[in-house]
Design a protein around this motif. Structure first.
Motif, PDB file in Angstrom:
ATOM      1  N   LEU A 220       0.832  -1.214   0.000  1.00  0.00           N
ATOM      2  CA  LEU A 220       0.000   0.000   0.000  1.00  0.00           C
ATOM      3  C   LEU A 220       0.858   1.253   0.000  1.00  0.00           C
ATOM      4  O   LEU A 220       0.587   2.213  -0.716  1.00  0.00           O
ATOM      5  CB  LEU A 220      -0.905   0.047   1.240  1.00  0.00           C
ATOM      6  CG  LEU A 220      -2.257  -0.634   1.211  1.00  0.00           C
ATOM      7  CD1 LEU A 220      -3.187  -0.001   2.239  1.00  0.00           C
ATOM      8  CD2 LEU A 220      -2.914  -0.594  -0.146  1.00  0.00           C
ATOM      9  N   ARG A 221       1.908   1.242   0.831  1.00  0.00           N
ATOM     10  CA  ARG A 221       2.797   2.419   0.911  1.00  0.00           C
ATOM     11  C   ARG A 221       3.497   2.669  -0.426  1.00  0.00           C
ATOM     12  O   ARG A 221       3.754   3.808  -0.803  1.00  0.00           O
ATOM     13  CB  ARG A 221       3.821   2.242   2.037  1.00  0.00           C
ATOM     14  CG  ARG A 221       3.189   2.407   3.441  1.00  0.00           C
ATOM     15  CD  ARG A 221       4.171   2.089   4.545  1.00  0.00           C
ATOM     16  NE  ARG A 221       5.439   2.793   4.433  1.00  0.00           N
ATOM     17  CZ  ARG A 221       5.636   4.065   4.760  1.00  0.00           C
ATOM     18  NH1 ARG A 221       4.656   4.776   5.253  1.00  0.00           N
ATOM     19  NH2 ARG A 221       6.825   4.621   4.603  1.00  0.00           N
TER      20      ARG A 221
ATOM     21  N   GLU B 127       7.063   4.291  -0.473  1.00  0.00           N
ATOM     22  CA  GLU B 127       8.148   3.307  -0.646  1.00  0.00           C
ATOM     23  C   GLU B 127       8.403   3.205  -2.144  1.00  0.00           C
ATOM     24  O   GLU B 127       7.496   3.456  -2.945  1.00  0.00           O
ATOM     25  CB  GLU B 127       7.731   1.903  -0.145  1.00  0.00           C
ATOM     26  CG  GLU B 127       7.396   1.780   1.304  1.00  0.00           C
ATOM     27  CD  GLU B 127       8.608   1.827   2.216  1.00  0.00           C
ATOM     28  OE1 GLU B 127       9.749   1.900   1.722  1.00  0.00           O
ATOM     29  OE2 GLU B 127       8.386   1.809   3.443  1.00  0.00           O
ATOM     30  N   PHE B 128       9.622   2.781  -2.489  1.00  0.00           N
ATOM     31  CA  PHE B 128       9.961   2.685  -3.906  1.00  0.00           C
ATOM     32  C   PHE B 128      10.348   1.262  -4.248  1.00  0.00           C
ATOM     33  O   PHE B 128      11.096   0.645  -3.488  1.00  0.00           O
ATOM     34  CB  PHE B 128      11.083   3.676  -4.239  1.00  0.00           C
ATOM     35  CG  PHE B 128      10.680   5.055  -3.848  1.00  0.00           C
ATOM     36  CD1 PHE B 128       9.857   5.799  -4.664  1.00  0.00           C
ATOM     37  CD2 PHE B 128      11.048   5.563  -2.608  1.00  0.00           C
ATOM     38  CE1 PHE B 128       9.411   7.049  -4.267  1.00  0.00           C
ATOM     39  CE2 PHE B 128      10.609   6.814  -2.207  1.00  0.00           C
ATOM     40  CZ  PHE B 128       9.791   7.560  -3.028  1.00  0.00           C
ATOM     41  N   PRO B 129       9.854   0.738  -5.353  1.00  0.00           N
ATOM     42  CA  PRO B 129      10.190  -0.655  -5.689  1.00  0.00           C
ATOM     43  C   PRO B 129      11.642  -0.802  -6.136  1.00  0.00           C
ATOM     44  O   PRO B 129      12.211   0.138  -6.685  1.00  0.00           O
ATOM     45  CB  PRO B 129       9.226  -0.976  -6.839  1.00  0.00           C
ATOM     46  CG  PRO B 129       8.848   0.335  -7.423  1.00  0.00           C
ATOM     47  CD  PRO B 129       8.949   1.358  -6.341  1.00  0.00           C
ATOM     48  N   ASP B 130      12.228  -1.956  -5.862  1.00  0.00           N
ATOM     49  CA  ASP B 130      13.562  -2.256  -6.391  1.00  0.00           C
ATOM     50  C   ASP B 130      13.451  -2.561  -7.883  1.00  0.00           C
ATOM     51  O   ASP B 130      14.384  -2.324  -8.637  1.00  0.00           O
ATOM     52  CB  ASP B 130      14.155  -3.475  -5.669  1.00  0.00           C
ATOM     53  CG  ASP B 130      14.293  -3.242  -4.169  1.00  0.00           C
ATOM     54  OD1 ASP B 130      14.439  -2.064  -3.776  1.00  0.00           O
ATOM     55  OD2 ASP B 130      14.220  -4.225  -3.394  1.00  0.00           O
ATOM     56  N   ALA B 131      12.309  -3.106  -8.275  1.00  0.00           N
ATOM     57  CA  ALA B 131      12.071  -3.392  -9.694  1.00  0.00           C
ATOM     58  C   ALA B 131      10.572  -3.429  -9.910  1.00  0.00           C
ATOM     59  O   ALA B 131       9.812  -3.621  -8.963  1.00  0.00           O
ATOM     60  CB  ALA B 131      12.683  -4.735 -10.077  1.00  0.00           C
ATOM     61  N   GLY B 132      10.148  -3.208 -11.153  1.00  0.00           N
ATOM     62  CA  GLY B 132       8.733  -3.285 -11.482  1.00  0.00           C
ATOM     63  C   GLY B 132       8.148  -1.918 -11.787  1.00  0.00           C
ATOM     64  O   GLY B 132       8.837  -0.897 -11.689  1.00  0.00           O
TER      65      GLY B 132
END
Ligand SMILES: Nc1ncnc2c1ncn2[C@@H]1O[C@H](COP(=O)(O)OP(=O)(O)O)[C@@H](O)[C@H]1O
Ligand SMILES: [Mg+2]
Length: 350
Positions: free
Chosen positions: A46-47, A53-58
């Motif tokens: 959700l964050r 929050e930031f994805p490492d990939a995607g």
């Protein structure tokens, strides 16, 4: 059309993998519920959608607009996404009215009117406008947080366990109120919960998470009836899981012969039934089914949950299973009973 699309999202906190290859489409105007045990990655997801929050990939897109991918990221305050965190997170030094009006650009009387409308929409009495957050109950705080998020006229609303601090009766009433409110406002919603009954009743689309993975998603009734694995079956409610020989559309198991709804690639498989598919009677008028004895009776008011030990058992002698019965008519402990099944057994693919 899908409002939100998540593609192959990964996220780790140091060595701790919080999200692994998450793919999910959220249809416009739907209520999607993400359910899973504590620590399964729900809040992190959700964050990430909200932009904290930031994805490492995607990648993540909303109404066709890319919010995050390998090259760019729209900051949280530009996403037009409402987010109600788990604890409500009201500003403690601001009144109810100031909290709700926090993001409003209107000034003067229009601002006051808008705040009053928002309070009314979440069923908060106008007299509460000048109260401080610490003067409110848990349920009232959640409603202020919801009104504050609605004030932004979000394209998407994210609710993290919004009812978890409330007691059972209030919880069901709040759930209905919030569902109606969001449907009236036409806001696409994602709700996170670890409560299976809340998930089943609130969702148009249900997504089950476990250990950072999305293990199954679909309409709640499909997940309840046709779970992909035993853990999902048991997470969504009581289940009778037992081995069976599968032959030409039938499962031969400790309950006798039961029709199955799918093919099995193996001659033996685990099958699942929900307790409400089992029926008991004191006499056997039916040649199908099997005999057993009531070993435990858990009186729950309108329903009673019985533990029945089966006599004939090809796979496991004395196997016990749960059966639901009408509370007042449930047979006593020690009674001999005949057990028959309703509907199909589901073959668990795992
Ligand atoms: N900021 C963080 N730093 C380190 N680990 C975190 C952080 N946020 C979450 N985690 C870890 O990621 C996992 C998923 O957490 P979370 O998304 O809060 O789960 P849930 O909301 O399903 O209970 C947990 O193992 C948690 O300890
Ligand atoms: Mg959480």
């Amino acid at each position: 059309m899908n409002a939100l699309e998540l593609h192959s999202i990964y996220k780790s906190f140091g060595p701790q993998r919080a999200l692994e290859n998450i793919n999910l489409s959220v249809p416009t105007g739907s209520r999607t519920v993400i359910v899973g045990p504590s620590g399964s990655g729900k809040t992190t997801l959700l964050r990430m959608i909200a932009g904290f929050e930031f994805p490492d990939a995607g990648s993540l897109t909303l109404n066709g607009q890319t919010l995050v991918d390998a090259t760019h990221c729209v900051p949280a305050h530009q996403r037009l996404i409402g987010y109600v965190p788990q604890d409500g997170a009201l500003f403690p030094h601001m009144t109810v009215a100031a909290n709700i009006g926090f993001g409003l650009t209107d000034k003067g009387p229009t601002r006051q009117t808008r705040i009053a409308e928002l309070m009314d929409s979440v069923a908060l009495d106008a007299s509460m406008a000048q109260r401080w957050p610490h003067e409110l109950s848990g349920g009232q705080q959640q409603r202020v947080a919801l009104a504050r998020a609605l004030a932004q006229q979000p394209r998407l609303m994210l609710l993290d366990e919004p009812f978890s601090a409330l007691d059972t009766g209030l919880r069901a009433a709040m759930r209905k109120m919030v569902a109606r409110l969001l449907a009236d406002a036409g806001v696409t919603t994602i709700l996170v919960t670890h409560d299976q009954s809340e998930a089943l009743s609130f969702a148009d689309q249900l997504a089950v998470m476990r250990q950072g993975r999305l293990v199954q998603s679909g309409p709640p009734m499909d997940l309840y009836q046709y779970p992909h694995d035993t853990q999902t079956a048991l997470f969504l409610g009581d289940a009778v899981v037992m081995p069976a020989r599968i032959e030409a559309g039938w499962a031969h198991c400790d309950l006798g012969r039961i029709a199955v709804n799918s093919q099995s690639t193996h001659p033996t498989a685990q099958i699942m039934l929900r307790p409400e598919q089992l029926q008991i009677s004191s006499t056997s008028t039916d040649s199908s089914g099997c005999q057993g004895v009531v070993t435990e009776r858990d009186f729950g008011g309108n329903t009673c949950t019985l533990t029945v030990a089966l006599h004939a058992a090809e796979f496991e002698p004395g196997r016990s299973l749960l059966v639901r019965s009408t509370g007042l008519q449930a047979p006593a402990t020690g009674s001999a009973v005949h057990v028959t099944t309703l509907g199909h057994a589901h073959i668990l693919p795992d």
